[in-house]
Design an enzyme around this catalytic site. Structure first.
Site, PDB file in Angstrom:
ATOM      1  CG  ASN A 125      51.329  37.687 -14.616  1.00  0.00           C
ATOM      2  OD1 ASN A 125      51.721  38.813 -14.402  1.00  0.00           O
ATOM      3  ND2 ASN A 125      51.335  37.157 -15.826  1.00  0.00           N
ATOM      4  CG  PHE A 157      56.029  36.861 -14.328  1.00  0.00           C
ATOM      5  CD1 PHE A 157      57.075  36.648 -15.212  1.00  0.00           C
ATOM      6  CD2 PHE A 157      55.578  38.155 -14.137  1.00  0.00           C
ATOM      7  CE1 PHE A 157      57.674  37.690 -15.888  1.00  0.00           C
ATOM      8  CE2 PHE A 157      56.177  39.213 -14.825  1.00  0.00           C
ATOM      9  CZ  PHE A 157      57.223  38.982 -15.697  1.00  0.00           C
TER      10      PHE A 157
END
Length: 501
Positions: free
Chosen positions: A193, A327
């Site tokens: 991520n 993210f």
């Protein structure tokens, strides 16, 4: 060795890292990492269900994973996401990815153990770059595939380039003295991520754009003298009454570059031309606007370089992990598209100046800047190459950030396309360097026609650098190598090392 403070990263440091400066995290970052890892241990021991620590991923987030399978969960996450395609990312971009991942983890909100940091640091120290396919990320849920390939190499999967020697990952790890990494709870997710691939590619495009921009300003000034154009449009009073900061900076640079030019002085008092074409006269306005865009993109990417962009985010003071969406790479996507658009215009303006210089009706110079025209074609076709690159850039400049496609069975229903935007910007930068290279050849040739008059001292220095790679044209010759050499000199910063950002 640069001591990296993720809380105080700046563009100058990022530029040094892009150039390959050795670096590691500072002691405060290492302390935060240890505290965050201890928090994850306490969360696991407490038995609470926490996404990414003891659950599946994406649509499988509601599936609880038993304690004895947590290590298997993290390893499988990396392997299943290592599915990129296409050409390998450049080594310099991979190096930036590793640095940016260290910066993000160094904030102390990701829950990884120091052993993970040590493994990433070893890759940096030993110039060992995992081979990472460029395609496969849509820029949300992190740059999953590229980052998975980075971490898979530490698990012994894939391939690693050690200072140019490409080896199977397990063999490379043995050579580096690294055992294959065994991931703990949360670590696989923390490592894949994040926006580090998109941001690294975008920073590479940004710093390349800075070099192309500087070369284009120099080429534009040299072209003004080749045209026997006017410096009046660069008068500071014109830019000051508009107030745009980039325009003011570019106008000042053009004045400085042309100051002391014998060519300019020779026609200053009796020039019969009223106005030069826009590509000459409006350089402060167009290039200044491009500079302002690059400055804004630089601000966004500098923030992102030290950002926490994985998920969930661990807050060790309360031993909680909160799921969110850091993210999502939309800021990077917008920044990369802005870089691409600025570069597209920089190249477009440069190509128009070349077109004017090779046209005898516009320039008053010999057609295509060659004597004995007809037998010689001169710069006829180099200008066509510049035109081709300009049009290619126009097709590439359409923003990737306005696109989206649902993934993960609709759970991830809006994505940023940041890596695509960044890769396009990097391609446009290389093309723009080629366009400016052609202008530099044309401008140098045009200035030669005004001998014995000479240009200014700074432009004469630029002229000499151009001539070292592309001699004065006497008769038709093979062009490609010297055009590529000039393009390379722009890209590596050796032609005009001035920093603009």
């Amino acid at each position: 060795m640069l001591a990296l403070d993720p809380k105080a990263i700046d563009l100058a440091t990022l530029r040094q890292l892009w150039r390959g400066a050795p670096a590691n995290l500072d002691n405060a970052s290492l302390a935060r990492i240890r505290a965050s890892a201890a928090s994850v241990e306490r969360i696991v021991a407490g038995g609470a269900t926490v996404y990414g620590i003891n659950t599946g991923f994406g649509l499988l987030a509601n599936t609880r994973i038993p304690q004895e399978r947590l290590a298997e969960l993290q390893r499988n996450l990396i392997l299943s996401h290592s599915c990129g395609l296409g050409e390998m990312l450049p080594r310099g971009v991979v190096r930036l990815m590793i640095v940016l991942k260290l910066l993000g983890l160094g904030r102390g909100y990701s829950g990884v153990r120091p052993v993970v940091i040590d493994a990433l640091q070893t890759l940096l120290d030993k110039d060992a770059m995992p081979l990472i396919p460029a395609q496969g990320s849509v820029g949300a849920s992190g740059d999953l595939a590229p980052l998975a390939h980075l971490i898979a190499a530490l698990l012994g999967e894939g391939r690693i380039d050690i200072a140019g020697d490409i080896l199977p990952a397990r063999q490379a790890l043995a050579k580096l003295g690294l055992p294959p990494l065994e991931l703990g709870p949360k670590e696989g997710l923390a490592l894949i991520n994040g926006t580090q691939a998109s941001t690294a590619i975008a920073l590479d495009a940004l710093f390349t754009a800075e070099r192309v921009f500087g070369a284009a300003v120099g080429a534009g000034a040299l072209s003004v003298d080749a045209l026997k154009g006017s410096a009046k449009p660069f008068d500071p009073r014109i830019s000051e009454v508009r107030g745009q900061p980039g325009q003011i900076r570019v106008a000042a640079e053009l004045r400085g570059l042309l100051d002391g030019s014998g060519i300019l002085a020779s026609h200053a008092s009796e020039c019969v031309k009223v106005q030069d074409p826009y590509s000459f006269r409006c350089q402060p306005q167009v290039m200044g606007a491009a500079l302002d865009l690059l400055v804004n993109a630089a601000r966004t990417l500098t923030i992102e370089a030290g950002a926490v962009t994985d998920n969930p985010i661990v807050f060790e003071d309360e031993d909680i992990a909160i799921s969110g969406g850091n993210f999502h790479a939309q800021p990077v996507a917008f920044a990369a598209d802005i870089i691409a658009m600025a570069l597209c215009e920089i190249g477009s303006l440069s190509e128009r100046r070349t077109s004017v210089l090779v046209d005898p009706k516009m320039s008053g110079l010999p057609a295509f800047l060659t004597d004995d025209g007809g037998v010689n074609s001169g710069l006829m076709i180099p200008q066509v190459t510049a035109a081709a690159l300009t049009s290619e850039n126009k097709s590439l400049a359409f923003p990737a950030s306005v696109d989206s496609i649902p993934t993960s069975a609709g759970q991830e229903d809006h994505v940023s396309m940041a890596p695509i935007a960044a890769r396009k910007a990097a391609t446009i930068a290389r093309n723009a360097a080629g366009i400016v290279a052609v202008e530099l050849i044309a401008a140098a040739q045009g200035v030669d026609y005004h001998a014995p008059l000479t240009t200014s001292a700074p432009l004469q220095s630029l002229h000499e650098k151009v001539r070292a790679l592309s001699p004065h044209l006497e008769a038709d010759r093979y062009w490609a190598d010297e055009m590529a050499a000039l393009q390379g000199a722009i890209l590596d910063g050796s032609l005009l090392p001035r920093l603009w950002l």
